[in-house]
Design a protein around this motif. Structure first.
Motif, PDB file in Angstrom:
ATOM      1  N   MET A   1       4.287  -3.803  -0.853  1.00 54.42           N
ATOM      2  CA  MET A   1       3.194  -3.501  -0.348  1.00 54.42           C
ATOM      3  C   MET A   1       2.254  -2.484  -1.121  1.00 54.42           C
ATOM      4  O   MET A   1       2.154  -2.205  -1.478  1.00 54.42           O
ATOM      5  CB  MET A   1       4.213  -2.452   0.609  1.00 54.42           C
ATOM      6  CG  MET A   1       4.897  -2.927   1.465  1.00 54.42           C
ATOM      7  SD  MET A   1       6.524  -2.191   2.302  1.00 54.42           S
ATOM      8  CE  MET A   1       6.838  -1.010   1.368  1.00 54.42           C
TER       9      MET A   1
ATOM     10  N   LEU B   1       3.666  -6.196   9.805  1.00 50.46           N
ATOM     11  CA  LEU B   1       3.454  -5.027   8.421  1.00 50.46           C
ATOM     12  C   LEU B   1       1.728  -5.492   8.315  1.00 50.46           C
ATOM     13  O   LEU B   1       1.304  -5.138   7.669  1.00 50.46           O
ATOM     14  CB  LEU B   1       4.123  -4.430   7.584  1.00 50.46           C
ATOM     15  CG  LEU B   1       5.543  -3.620   8.251  1.00 50.46           C
ATOM     16  CD1 LEU B   1       6.317  -3.350   6.774  1.00 50.46           C
ATOM     17  CD2 LEU B   1       4.697  -2.928   8.738  1.00 50.46           C
TER      18      LEU B   1
ATOM     19  N   GLN C   1       7.919  -7.629   7.772  1.00 48.81           N
ATOM     20  CA  GLN C   1       6.826  -8.147   7.289  1.00 48.81           C
ATOM     21  C   GLN C   1       6.175  -9.152   7.805  1.00 48.81           C
ATOM     22  O   GLN C   1       4.412  -8.613   7.641  1.00 48.81           O
ATOM     23  CB  GLN C   1       7.289  -8.952   6.029  1.00 48.81           C
ATOM     24  CG  GLN C   1       8.543  -8.092   5.485  1.00 48.81           C
ATOM     25  CD  GLN C   1       8.895  -9.347   3.836  1.00 48.81           C
ATOM     26  OE1 GLN C   1       8.388  -9.684   3.160  1.00 48.81           O
ATOM     27  NE2 GLN C   1       9.872  -9.021   4.136  1.00 48.81           N
TER      28      GLN C   1
ATOM     29  N   ILE D   1       7.939   2.764   6.114  1.00 48.66           N
ATOM     30  CA  ILE D   1       8.594   1.801   6.227  1.00 48.66           C
ATOM     31  C   ILE D   1       8.818   1.073   5.480  1.00 48.66           C
ATOM     32  O   ILE D   1      10.282   0.425   6.089  1.00 48.66           O
ATOM     33  CB  ILE D   1       7.386   0.259   5.571  1.00 48.66           C
ATOM     34  CG1 ILE D   1       5.962   0.990   6.580  1.00 48.66           C
ATOM     35  CG2 ILE D   1       7.438  -0.878   5.132  1.00 48.66           C
ATOM     36  CD1 ILE D   1       4.038   0.329   6.378  1.00 48.66           C
TER      37      ILE D   1
ATOM     38  N   GLN E   1      -0.558  -5.389   4.963  1.00 51.68           N
ATOM     39  CA  GLN E   1       0.751  -3.823   3.647  1.00 51.68           C
ATOM     40  C   GLN E   1       1.617  -4.382   3.191  1.00 51.68           C
ATOM     41  O   GLN E   1       2.022  -4.363   2.431  1.00 51.68           O
ATOM     42  CB  GLN E   1       1.396  -3.215   5.176  1.00 51.68           C
ATOM     43  CG  GLN E   1      -0.042  -1.690   5.607  1.00 51.68           C
ATOM     44  CD  GLN E   1       0.985  -0.788   6.189  1.00 51.68           C
ATOM     45  OE1 GLN E   1       1.047  -0.870   7.734  1.00 51.68           O
ATOM     46  NE2 GLN E   1       0.548   0.403   6.321  1.00 51.68           N
TER      47      GLN E   1
END
Ligand code: NI
Length: 177
Positions: free
Chosen positions: A102, A79, A76, A112, A82
């Motif tokens: 997200m 990312l 996470q 993802i 996002q």
């Protein structure tokens, strides 16, 4: 406001029987059912191609699986923007529930989600991806302002997703430190 248009459709009688059974079960008309199916498929196709979207990903996992919690957290962080938000609930002695919200391109969000759902130790889960209108108003990006595609309303959400869940349970939750 969209106008309703009538058109003829040829369909196998056996399939129509099955459709009519569903029509009866749901207490809708044939037209309503077919419109719902068409909208869902149009949405699904757009999501697969890649459109601005938000996603809610639900994961249930066993936190006793070695390094799993750390891996999920690290992913996470990777990312970055996002991931908008996440909610963590300790379900019982072994299992955790995590809901991750997200934002991004729908096809990326889908990849993802698959990646996270495929991690060993994740026992249940699923993702719902919903298209959001591009306008996104005040969202940082200056380029979104000079585009000439402002034909949709400022807060035009696509809410025509299927499988609506009528009841929302509110588990008592604790955010992770
Ligand atoms: Ni937990």
């Amino acid at each position: 406001m969209a106008e309703l248009v009538r058109f003829g459709v040829a369909i196998e009688d056996t399939l129509l029987e099955q459709i009519d059974a569903l029509v009866k079960l749901r207490g809708v008309t044939r037209s309503e059912l077919l419109r719902d199916l068409a909208r869902a498929e149009v949405t699904r196709a757009k999501i697969a191609q890649g459109v601005p979207a938000v996603a809610s990903l639900t994961l249930v996992y066993d936190h006793h699986v070695r390094d799993l919690t750390e891996r999920l957290t690290a992913l996470q962080h990777e990312l970055g923007e996002q991931v908008i938000s996440s909610l963590h609930v300790h379900l019982d002695a072994a299992r955790c529930l995590e809901v991750i919200i997200m934002r991004g391109r729908s096809d990326e969000l889908s990849r993802i989600a698959d990646r996270l759902l495929g991690i060993r130790g994740v026992t249940h889960g699923g993702v719902r991806i919903v298209e959001v209108a591009k306008s996104g108003a005040a969202r940082k990006s200056p380029t979104s302002r000079d585009a000439h595609t402002h034909d949709d309303a400022p807060h035009d959400h696509a809410h025509d997703d299927v499988g609506k869940s009528p009841k929302r349970s509110k588990p008592r939750s604790r955010t992770r430190a």
